[in-house]
Scaffold this motif. Structure first.
Motif, short mmCIF file in Angstrom:
data_model
loop_
_atom_site.label_atom_id
_atom_site.label_comp_id
_atom_site.label_asym_id
_atom_site.label_seq_id
_atom_site.Cartn_x
_atom_site.Cartn_y
_atom_site.Cartn_z
N LYS A 13 47.35 35.07 -1.79
CA LYS A 13 48.68 35.19 -1.22
C LYS A 13 49.63 35.99 -2.13
CE LYS A 13 47.95 32.96 2.60
NZ LYS A 13 47.95 33.69 3.89
N GLN A 21 43.92 43.01 1.29
CA GLN A 21 43.22 42.39 2.41
C GLN A 21 43.55 43.08 3.73
OE1 GLN A 21 43.42 37.85 2.09
NE2 GLN A 21 44.59 38.52 0.30
N ALA A 25 40.68 44.71 5.87
CA ALA A 25 40.46 44.17 7.22
C ALA A 25 40.54 45.29 8.26
CB ALA A 25 41.49 43.09 7.53
N GLN A 65 48.38 45.53 14.33
CA GLN A 65 49.40 44.48 14.32
C GLN A 65 48.76 43.09 14.22
OE1 GLN A 65 53.21 44.88 14.96
NE2 GLN A 65 52.84 43.01 13.78
N ALA A 66 47.68 42.86 14.97
CA ALA A 66 47.02 41.56 14.93
C ALA A 66 46.45 41.28 13.55
CB ALA A 66 45.92 41.50 15.99
N ILE A 67 45.90 42.31 12.90
CA ILE A 67 45.34 42.14 11.55
C ILE A 67 46.45 41.79 10.57
CG2 ILE A 67 44.28 43.38 9.63
CD1 ILE A 67 42.64 44.93 11.74
N ASP A 69 49.43 40.49 11.16
CA ASP A 69 49.99 39.18 11.44
C ASP A 69 49.07 38.06 10.96
OD1 ASP A 69 52.16 40.40 12.59
OD2 ASP A 69 51.58 39.99 14.67
N ARG A 70 47.75 38.25 11.08
CA ARG A 70 46.81 37.23 10.63
C ARG A 70 46.89 37.04 9.12
NH1 ARG A 70 41.76 37.84 8.52
NH2 ARG A 70 41.46 39.96 9.32
N ILE A 71 47.04 38.10 8.39
CA ILE A 71 47.02 38.02 6.93
C ILE A 71 48.39 37.73 6.34
CG2 ILE A 71 46.61 39.39 4.83
CD1 ILE A 71 44.36 40.81 6.44
N GLY A 73 51.35 36.98 8.28
CA GLY A 73 52.30 36.32 9.15
C GLY A 73 53.05 37.34 9.98
N GLU A 312 36.66 42.94 3.65
CA GLU A 312 37.81 42.05 3.48
C GLU A 312 37.52 40.96 2.46
OE1 GLU A 312 40.87 39.14 5.96
OE2 GLU A 312 39.40 40.30 7.07
#
Length: 329
Positions: A13, A21, A25, A65-67, A69-71, A73, A312
């Motif tokens: 984090k 990441q 990803a 965008q999905a990638i 947001d997953r990593i 937020g 990843e």
């Protein structure tokens, strides 16, 4: 072994590691749909926004965008991707290296992972603390003469006293009893626990991150030189990634072959050229030529199976020392 040696590790984090990441990803997503995709993606993030920039040549479409947001937020996203330069593509299409550069591989007998002890200790401590506090965090370990001298641990949302007890608990479980390390309980290290005070704001809320900014953490710690090229977000036609993995593979092989204490491997390439301009190993101080390997970019990609979406998982705690990576055995 009697000199001071220090290494650090950062949690997944940490803002730089989140950018690594994200980049990897995205690379994995392209390779899943198009194993021949050419990808060089950088991410910079902080304070509610992520920028993704670079070059991609692929028929695949990826939900960036999905990638992100997953990593990271939900954040605002801006993407600027262009196709790979045609001049560079021409050199790679004929089997040449995607860039010039120097790659350094390393292996030593200090730990089962064939990595410097200080690197393994800092990494293992970080993993241990991250399980308890899965947030932004850093660790640092200094050793001398087989004993830990100093431990630093800073973790978001961790209370000082609880973090201190966790560090002591980790140190008391260490199993390294080889010639270069004495168990923690036989030494008396200085502990710096949240040395700037307990902290609640971390990650992209507190700081900006950038792909490739943790080069030394990604490699072998500060005691071993790095070639200079970052890894994350780059497909394996970029030799600063793939040849660095191959250099590690060669170093591991030579360490095992000669039961060496320490092995360095050096590879150097010119953009558009197939074979390295330098390929040698230093085995316990003795130089040897590298023999028995196809060190062309395509040979490395084939040997290490680098067109699969494996990247990843390399982007959190370093790229070396894990059995599930082909370059480790």
């Amino acid at each position: 072994m009697n000199t001071l040696r220090t290494a650090e590790s950062v949690s997944p984090k940490h803002p730089d590691k989140m950018c690594d990441q994200i980049s990897d990803a995205i690379l994995d997503a392209y390779l899943t749909a198009d194993p021949k995709a050419r990808v060089a993606v950088e991410a910079v993030g902080g304070h509610g926004k992520v920028f993704v920039v670079g070059e991609v040549s692929s028929y695949a479409e990826v939900d960036i965008q999905a990638i992100v947001d997953r990593i990271a937020g939900p954040v605002e996203l801006e993407v600027r991707l262009a196709v790979q330069s045609p001049e560079i593509a021409n050199g790679v299409d004929t089997g040449g290296a995607g860039d010039q550069g120097i790659m350094v591989g390393y292996a030593c007998s200090e730990t089962p992972e064939l990595l410097p002890l200080e690197v393994i200790l800092a990494r293992d401590l970080n993993k241990y603390l991250y399980k308890k506090w899965p947030y932004d965090g850093k660790t640092q370990v200094t050793i001398k003469g087989g004993e830990i001298q100093v431990i630093i641990a800073s973790f978001q949302h961790a209370n000082h006293d609880e973090l201190k007890e966790a560090v002591k608990s980790w140190a008391g479980t260490q199993k390294y009893t080889n010639k270069c390390f004495v168990k923690y309980r036989n030494s008396n290290p200085v502990l710096h626990i949240n040395p700037a005070g307990d902290w609640q704001v971390g990650g992209f809320e507190a700081d900006a991150g950038l792909t490739g900014r943790k080069l030394v953490v990604d490699n072998y710690g500060p005691r071993v030189a790095v070639g200079g090229g970052a890894f994350s977000g780059k497909d394996p036609s970029k030799v600063d990634r793939s040849a660095a993995y191959m250099a590690r593979k060669v170093a591991v092989d030579y360490q095992k072959r000669f039961q060496a204490g320490e092995v360095f491997c050096y590879l150097a390439y010119a953009i558009g050229h197939e074979l390295p301009l330098q390929a040698n190993v230093i085995v316990d101080g003795q130089e040897k030529l590298i023999e028995g390997y196809d060190l062309s970019p395509n040979g490395i990609i084939k040997h290490l199976n680098l067109l699969t979406p494996i990247y990843e998982k390399t982007a959190s705690y370093g790229h070396f020392g894990y059995e599930d990576f082909a370059w480790e055995h």
